[in-house]
Design an enzyme around this catalytic site. Structure first.
Site, PDB file in Angstrom:
ATOM      1  N   VAL A   1       4.580 -13.012   6.468  1.00  0.00           N
ATOM      2  CA  VAL A   1       5.718 -12.626   5.632  1.00  0.00           C
ATOM      3  C   VAL A   1       6.684 -13.796   5.463  1.00  0.00           C
ATOM      4  O   VAL A   1       7.126 -14.099   4.343  1.00  0.00           O
ATOM      5  CB  VAL A   1       6.470 -11.412   6.239  1.00  0.00           C
ATOM      6  CG1 VAL A   1       7.638 -11.020   5.356  1.00  0.00           C
ATOM      7  CG2 VAL A   1       5.530 -10.230   6.427  1.00  0.00           C
TER       8      VAL A   1
ATOM      9  N   LYS B   1       0.935   8.485  13.076  1.00  0.00           N
ATOM     10  CA  LYS B   1       0.493   7.262  13.749  1.00  0.00           C
ATOM     11  C   LYS B   1      -0.617   7.644  14.706  1.00  0.00           C
ATOM     12  O   LYS B   1      -0.676   8.792  15.172  1.00  0.00           O
ATOM     13  CB  LYS B   1       1.676   6.663  14.531  1.00  0.00           C
ATOM     14  CG  LYS B   1       1.551   5.204  14.828  1.00  0.00           C
ATOM     15  CD  LYS B   1       2.096   4.315  13.711  1.00  0.00           C
ATOM     16  CE  LYS B   1       1.883   2.860  13.995  1.00  0.00           C
ATOM     17  NZ  LYS B   1       2.426   1.990  12.967  1.00  0.00           N
TER      18      LYS B   1
HETATM   19  P1  NAD Z   1       2.732 -12.925  11.801  1.00  0.00           P
HETATM   20  O1  NAD Z   1       2.121 -12.669  13.115  1.00  0.00           O
HETATM   21  O2  NAD Z   1       1.886 -13.420  10.684  1.00  0.00           O
HETATM   22  O3  NAD Z   1       3.957 -13.950  11.960  1.00  0.00           O
HETATM   23  C1  NAD Z   1       4.885 -13.864  12.978  1.00  0.00           C
HETATM   24  C2  NAD Z   1       5.340 -15.281  13.296  1.00  0.00           C
HETATM   25  O4  NAD Z   1       6.409 -15.203  14.220  1.00  0.00           O
HETATM   26  C3  NAD Z   1       4.256 -16.155  13.925  1.00  0.00           C
HETATM   27  O5  NAD Z   1       4.127 -17.370  13.212  1.00  0.00           O
HETATM   28  C4  NAD Z   1       4.760 -16.356  15.347  1.00  0.00           C
HETATM   29  O6  NAD Z   1       4.402 -17.612  15.888  1.00  0.00           O
HETATM   30  C5  NAD Z   1       6.261 -16.258  15.159  1.00  0.00           C
HETATM   31  N1  NAD Z   1       7.002 -15.978  16.381  1.00  0.00           N
HETATM   32  C6  NAD Z   1       6.639 -15.217  17.440  1.00  0.00           C
HETATM   33  N2  NAD Z   1       7.591 -15.259  18.386  1.00  0.00           N
HETATM   34  C7  NAD Z   1       8.595 -16.046  17.914  1.00  0.00           C
HETATM   35  C8  NAD Z   1       9.848 -16.469  18.425  1.00  0.00           C
HETATM   36  N3  NAD Z   1      10.284 -16.101  19.631  1.00  0.00           N
HETATM   37  N4  NAD Z   1      10.620 -17.271  17.650  1.00  0.00           N
HETATM   38  C9  NAD Z   1      10.185 -17.676  16.449  1.00  0.00           C
HETATM   39  N5  NAD Z   1       9.001 -17.322  15.911  1.00  0.00           N
HETATM   40  C10 NAD Z   1       8.212 -16.509  16.637  1.00  0.00           C
HETATM   41  O7  NAD Z   1       3.448 -11.542  11.391  1.00  0.00           O
HETATM   42  P2  NAD Z   1       3.896 -11.080   9.939  1.00  0.00           P
HETATM   43  O8  NAD Z   1       2.803 -10.282   9.325  1.00  0.00           O
HETATM   44  O9  NAD Z   1       4.471 -12.232   9.181  1.00  0.00           O
HETATM   45  O10 NAD Z   1       5.052 -10.054  10.319  1.00  0.00           O
HETATM   46  C11 NAD Z   1       6.296 -10.507  10.780  1.00  0.00           C
HETATM   47  C12 NAD Z   1       7.165  -9.326  11.191  1.00  0.00           C
HETATM   48  O11 NAD Z   1       7.332  -8.427  10.097  1.00  0.00           O
HETATM   49  C13 NAD Z   1       6.574  -8.468  12.323  1.00  0.00           C
HETATM   50  O12 NAD Z   1       7.630  -7.957  13.095  1.00  0.00           O
HETATM   51  C14 NAD Z   1       5.892  -7.347  11.586  1.00  0.00           C
HETATM   52  O13 NAD Z   1       5.770  -6.187  12.379  1.00  0.00           O
HETATM   53  C15 NAD Z   1       6.860  -7.132  10.441  1.00  0.00           C
HETATM   54  N6  NAD Z   1       6.244  -6.527   9.264  1.00  0.00           N
HETATM   55  C16 NAD Z   1       5.209  -7.147   8.635  1.00  0.00           C
HETATM   56  C17 NAD Z   1       4.634  -6.562   7.507  1.00  0.00           C
HETATM   57  C18 NAD Z   1       3.506  -7.241   6.774  1.00  0.00           C
HETATM   58  O14 NAD Z   1       3.224  -6.858   5.633  1.00  0.00           O
HETATM   59  N7  NAD Z   1       2.851  -8.222   7.356  1.00  0.00           N
HETATM   60  C19 NAD Z   1       5.134  -5.335   7.023  1.00  0.00           C
HETATM   61  C20 NAD Z   1       6.220  -4.733   7.672  1.00  0.00           C
HETATM   62  C21 NAD Z   1       6.763  -5.333   8.794  1.00  0.00           C
END
Ligand code: NAD
Length: 369
Positions: free
Chosen positions: A184, A80
């Site tokens: 996601v 990282k």
């Molecule tokens: P994103 O930012 O597109 O979506 C996250 C959503 O969560 C947003 O719509 C936000 O408004 C909402 N949110 C924030 N705080 C909240 C709360 N208190 N209650 C309800 N909703 C809330 O992120 P993403 O890419 O969809 O990723 C989601 C999670 O998955 C993250 O933790 C990320 O680290 C993890 N992740 C994502 C990927 C990927 O491919 N994008 C891969 C591995 C892990």
């Protein structure tokens, strides 16, 4: 700051401190392990309170990448990087190209990608100086948005949890509460709905909620209500630390399985607390490894279907984790760590054989001369 002691704590191989006056680049690259392959992990750009906080973060995150890659069956190590700075104001081509030169100097021991605070565009600047970067745009031969691959892996992971709890992996008629309707969450809901799941959703973002409600006709509830809602499965896809002392007593779920990183506020304590309450937890770094699988595929020439197929394999990996947890009488979180550590040990043992062979050949050559 006791640097070597900090490295020894988690057995890090190498830590590189970067300082480039002309671009203002100050960063740290942590290579936790290269036993399985080159250390891959994203670059986080953040205005850390102090240098110690930056070091702590990069050491913690790089070790997590070793475990994630190992459990996912990838031939990648864990690394990282952090860049100390404000991602809103301090980004320049110069800074990221300078960063790329430093990465190139590591000759492939570390491969970077985007992470919190960095974007595809930043990685394109890095790529101008080195090939050791992933997560670039599809138009440039990269893997593009990882979230559809993360979502399919999470969906198959949820099916594996159902298989363990109910003996069948069909989700039809089950109720799933999804927290977070971003990249996601949106794709995950699409898969779940096609299988006849009753969906309850929550997001703090009104536009994200409206899009999902309008498109899929699902029921939305307040962001704080989700922890106590009546549902079979809770799928956290928003933030970390959602499994904690306050939320656990509210849970009425049989399963927790979602894509969010670092779901357990205190890993050992809350992993065990879920087990004690009879809630099956799909360890976050296993069920969400589709994102890593996606960028790993980029290294071999990207093919989306291959990445999707590989992410579906999370189903079998989770069943293995659940078996280990049952046999060893431990939490599923501890079981996934055991699985990852066992693979690291096995591959390290194979590498030792290779070294011995090399020595034997060298000795034979010497004797022959
Ligand atoms: P994103 O930012 O597109 O979506 C996250 C959503 O969560 C947003 O719509 C936000 O408004 C909402 N949110 C924030 N705080 C909240 C709360 N208190 N209650 C309800 N909703 C809330 O992120 P993403 O890419 O969809 O990723 C989601 C999670 O998955 C993250 O933790 C990320 O680290 C993890 N992740 C994502 C990927 C990927 O491919 N994008 C891969 C591995 C892990």
């Amino acid at each position: 700051m006791k640097l070597f002691a900090s490295m020894e704590e988690r057995n890090h191989e190498q830590v590189i401190f970067i300082n480039h006056l002309e671009s203002g680049l100050k960063g740290i690259i942590a290579i936790h392990s290269t036993i399985l392959g080159p250390a891959l992990g994203g670059t986080r750009m953040w205005q850390y309170e102090n240098e110690e906080a930056a070091l702590k973060d990069v050491l913690r995150l790089s070790r997590g990448m070793t475990y994630k890659a190992s459990a996912a069956g990838l031939n990648l190590g864990g690394g990282k990087a952090v860049i100390i700075g404000n991602p809103k104001t301090d980004k320049t081509e110069k800074l990221f190209r300078a960063f790329g030169r430093f990465i190139h100097g590591l000759s492939g021991r570390y491969i970077t990608a985007e992470d919190v605070g960095t974007s595809v565009k930043d990685m394109e600047w890095v790529r101008m100086e080195t090939d050791f970067v992933t997560g670039i745009d599809e138009a440039l031969g990269g893997s593009g948005d990882p979230s559809p691959v993360t979502a399919i892996g999470t969906y198959y992971g949820i099916k594996a949890t159902a298989k363990k709890v109910w003996g069948s992996d069909s989700l039809a008629g089950k109720t799933v509460a999804v927290q977070g309707l971003g990249h996601v969450g949106y794709h995950l809901i699409n898969h779940l709905q096609k299988e006849g799941v009753n969906l309850i959703v929550a997001d703090i973002d009104e536009a994200a909620t409206k899009r999902v409600v309008d498109e899929f006709g699902v029921k939305a509830i307040g962001a704080d209500e989700i922890y106590g809602v009546e549902a079979d499965i809770f799928s956290p896809c928003a933030l970390g630390a959602v499994v904690n002392d306050e939320t656990i007593p509210k849970f009425r779920f049989k399963i927790i399985a979602g894509a969010a990183n670092n779901q357990l506020a205190v890993e050992d304590k809350h992993g065990k607390a879920l087990r004690d309450r009879g809630i099956l937890y799909a360890p976050d770094y296993v069920i969400n490894s589709g994102g890593l699988i996606n960028v790993a595929n980029e290294l071999e020439g990207y093919h989306r279907q291959r990445a999707l197929n590989q992410a579906m394999g999370i189903y079998d990996i989770l069943l293995q984790v659940f078996d280990i947890a049952e046999k060893e009488n431990i939490s599923t979180h501890a079981a996934s760590n055991h699985l990852a550590e066992k693979r690291l040990q096995d591959v390290a043992a194979v590498r030792r054989i290779h070294t011995q062979r090399t020595v034997i050949h060298r000795d034979r050559r010497r004797n022959a001369n």
